[in-house]
Scaffold this motif. Structure first.
Motif, PDB file in Angstrom:
ATOM      1  N   GLU A 198     -87.507 -18.785 -23.599  1.00 59.24           N
ATOM      2  CA  GLU A 198     -87.648 -17.865 -22.467  1.00 59.24           C
ATOM      3  C   GLU A 198     -86.664 -16.708 -22.551  1.00 59.24           C
ATOM      4  O   GLU A 198     -86.983 -15.587 -22.151  1.00 59.24           O
ATOM      5  N   VAL A 199     -85.487 -16.965 -23.077  1.00 60.23           N
ATOM      6  CA  VAL A 199     -84.507 -15.889 -23.241  1.00 60.23           C
ATOM      7  C   VAL A 199     -84.997 -14.912 -24.307  1.00 60.23           C
ATOM      8  O   VAL A 199     -84.881 -13.689 -24.146  1.00 60.23           O
ATOM      9  N   VAL A 200     -85.534 -15.430 -25.397  1.00 67.41           N
ATOM     10  CA  VAL A 200     -86.102 -14.569 -26.440  1.00 67.41           C
ATOM     11  C   VAL A 200     -87.187 -13.677 -25.833  1.00 67.41           C
ATOM     12  O   VAL A 200     -87.221 -12.467 -26.070  1.00 67.41           O
ATOM     13  N   GLN A 201     -88.067 -14.257 -25.040  1.00 60.15           N
ATOM     14  CA  GLN A 201     -89.148 -13.487 -24.421  1.00 60.15           C
ATOM     15  C   GLN A 201     -88.605 -12.417 -23.479  1.00 60.15           C
ATOM     16  O   GLN A 201     -89.111 -11.289 -23.452  1.00 60.15           O
ATOM     17  N   ALA A 202     -87.551 -12.764 -22.724  1.00 62.71           N
ATOM     18  CA  ALA A 202     -86.963 -11.795 -21.791  1.00 62.71           C
ATOM     19  C   ALA A 202     -86.330 -10.633 -22.541  1.00 62.71           C
ATOM     20  O   ALA A 202     -86.469  -9.470 -22.146  1.00 62.71           O
ATOM     21  N   LEU A 203     -85.635 -10.919 -23.633  1.00 61.43           N
ATOM     22  CA  LEU A 203     -84.995  -9.874 -24.424  1.00 61.43           C
ATOM     23  C   LEU A 203     -86.040  -8.942 -25.045  1.00 61.43           C
ATOM     24  O   LEU A 203     -85.892  -7.721 -25.033  1.00 61.43           O
ATOM     25  N   LEU A 204     -87.110  -9.526 -25.580  1.00 61.25           N
ATOM     26  CA  LEU A 204     -88.169  -8.712 -26.178  1.00 61.25           C
ATOM     27  C   LEU A 204     -88.843  -7.844 -25.118  1.00 61.25           C
ATOM     28  O   LEU A 204     -89.128  -6.662 -25.358  1.00 61.25           O
ATOM     29  N   ALA A 205     -89.076  -8.410 -23.945  1.00 61.34           N
ATOM     30  CA  ALA A 205     -89.698  -7.649 -22.865  1.00 61.34           C
ATOM     31  C   ALA A 205     -88.817  -6.496 -22.405  1.00 61.34           C
ATOM     32  O   ALA A 205     -89.309  -5.470 -21.935  1.00 61.34           O
ATOM     33  N   ALA A 206     -87.496  -6.663 -22.566  1.00 66.85           N
ATOM     34  CA  ALA A 206     -86.551  -5.619 -22.162  1.00 66.85           C
ATOM     35  C   ALA A 206     -86.343  -4.575 -23.247  1.00 66.85           C
ATOM     36  O   ALA A 206     -85.563  -3.639 -23.059  1.00 66.85           O
ATOM     37  N   GLY A 207     -87.018  -4.752 -24.378  1.00 66.32           N
ATOM     38  CA  GLY A 207     -86.931  -3.747 -25.436  1.00 66.32           C
ATOM     39  C   GLY A 207     -86.060  -4.106 -26.612  1.00 66.32           C
ATOM     40  O   GLY A 207     -85.759  -3.238 -27.443  1.00 66.32           O
ATOM     41  N   ALA A 208     -85.640  -5.365 -26.726  1.00 68.87           N
ATOM     42  CA  ALA A 208     -84.851  -5.771 -27.891  1.00 68.87           C
ATOM     43  C   ALA A 208     -85.668  -5.529 -29.163  1.00 68.87           C
ATOM     44  O   ALA A 208     -86.864  -5.835 -29.207  1.00 68.87           O
ATOM     45  N   ARG A 209     -85.023  -4.992 -30.165  1.00 70.37           N
ATOM     46  CA  ARG A 209     -85.723  -4.732 -31.423  1.00 70.37           C
ATOM     47  C   ARG A 209     -85.984  -6.052 -32.139  1.00 70.37           C
ATOM     48  O   ARG A 209     -85.042  -6.788 -32.452  1.00 70.37           O
ATOM     49  N   PRO A 210     -87.247  -6.374 -32.439  1.00 71.06           N
ATOM     50  CA  PRO A 210     -87.585  -7.686 -32.997  1.00 71.06           C
ATOM     51  C   PRO A 210     -87.105  -7.915 -34.420  1.00 71.06           C
ATOM     52  O   PRO A 210     -87.114  -9.054 -34.892  1.00 71.06           O
ATOM     53  N   ASN A 211     -86.681  -6.843 -35.098  1.00 69.12           N
ATOM     54  CA  ASN A 211     -86.212  -6.997 -36.472  1.00 69.12           C
ATOM     55  C   ASN A 211     -84.694  -6.849 -36.611  1.00 69.12           C
ATOM     56  O   ASN A 211     -84.173  -6.883 -37.720  1.00 69.12           O
ATOM     57  N   LEU A 212     -84.010  -6.681 -35.469  1.00 66.75           N
ATOM     58  CA  LEU A 212     -82.558  -6.520 -35.502  1.00 66.75           C
ATOM     59  C   LEU A 212     -81.905  -7.893 -35.376  1.00 66.75           C
ATOM     60  O   LEU A 212     -82.011  -8.546 -34.354  1.00 66.75           O
ATOM     61  N   PRO A 252     -84.403 -11.906 -37.352  1.00 64.38           N
ATOM     62  CA  PRO A 252     -84.760 -12.858 -36.297  1.00 64.38           C
ATOM     63  C   PRO A 252     -85.929 -13.774 -36.671  1.00 64.38           C
ATOM     64  O   PRO A 252     -85.919 -14.961 -36.360  1.00 64.38           O
ATOM     65  N   LEU A 253     -86.945 -13.226 -37.349  1.00 65.83           N
ATOM     66  CA  LEU A 253     -88.118 -14.032 -37.667  1.00 65.83           C
ATOM     67  C   LEU A 253     -87.774 -15.165 -38.630  1.00 65.83           C
ATOM     68  O   LEU A 253     -88.231 -16.295 -38.464  1.00 65.83           O
TER      69      LEU A 253
END
Length: 199
Positions: A92-106, A121-122
């Protein structure tokens, strides 16, 4: 693990972070409560899986990519809140960070511009064997071919998310059940559907 010595964020810390972040609409990083590793409050909350604090900090303007760093601009070492959440398998934290604009490859870099190592991250999700997090990252447009590297151009080591998933034990439960090998097969299928290279 870091929880043994990292300071816990008190209610006062969160309130101070929220107050400091309210600077005329500008997005700033709350600096109070940093640990001896120079972690932001967001990174600490993400590592612990504290969704309520993560959401409060993000709502207040904490930058979703500002986590741990050593040296000027993270030139020695940097680690994103997203990586911290993945390490703890906090979906859920991962989802919240991504929804807030966290770069998925950083993810994490060691040395200037990741000269000594760069970790995505992947692949961290594949290493953590969390299929729900892997799916969330792919949904956030993470690069399915993003590799971890050690030394320039991966001279010492280079590993892809798909290669790591292929090494999952057949009886491992990655979070979705369905019998022996089911999660490994699902993870591989998700990566391939997103465009992961088989070679």
């Amino acid at each position: 693990h870091y929880e043994e010595w990292s300071p816990q964020l008190s209610e006062a810390d969160v309130k101070n972070a929220l107050r400091r972040a309210n600077c005329g609409g500008r997005t700033v990083v709350p600096l109070i409560g940093r640990s001896m590793r120079n972690q932001s409050p967001l990174a600490l909350a993400a590592r612990r899986g504290d969704l309520a604090v993560v959401n409060a900090l993000l709502k207040a303007g904490a930058h979703p990519d500002k986590g741990e760093c050593y040296g000027p601009c993270g030139s020695v070492y940097s680690y994103s809140p997203l990586m911290a959440a993945i390490e703890g398998r906090h979906t859920e934290v991962v989802q919240a960070l991504l929804a807030a604009g966290a770069r998925p490859n950083l993810g994490c870099t060691v040395g200037p511009f990741g000269f000594f190592g760069s970790f995505t991250p992947l692949r961290k999700a594949a290493e953590s064997r969390s299929l729900p997090i892997l799916r969330a990252l792919l949904g956030g447009k993470a690069d399915p071919n993003g590799c971890d590297t050690v030394l320039p151009l991966g001279l010492f080591f280079r590993g892809s998310p798909l290669a790591h998933v292929a090494g999952w034990h057949a009886d491992y439960d990655g979070g979705e059940g369905g019998g022996r090998g089911a999660d490994g097969a699902r993870a591989a299928a998700a990566l391939l559907e997103a465009g992961a290279s088989v070679n």
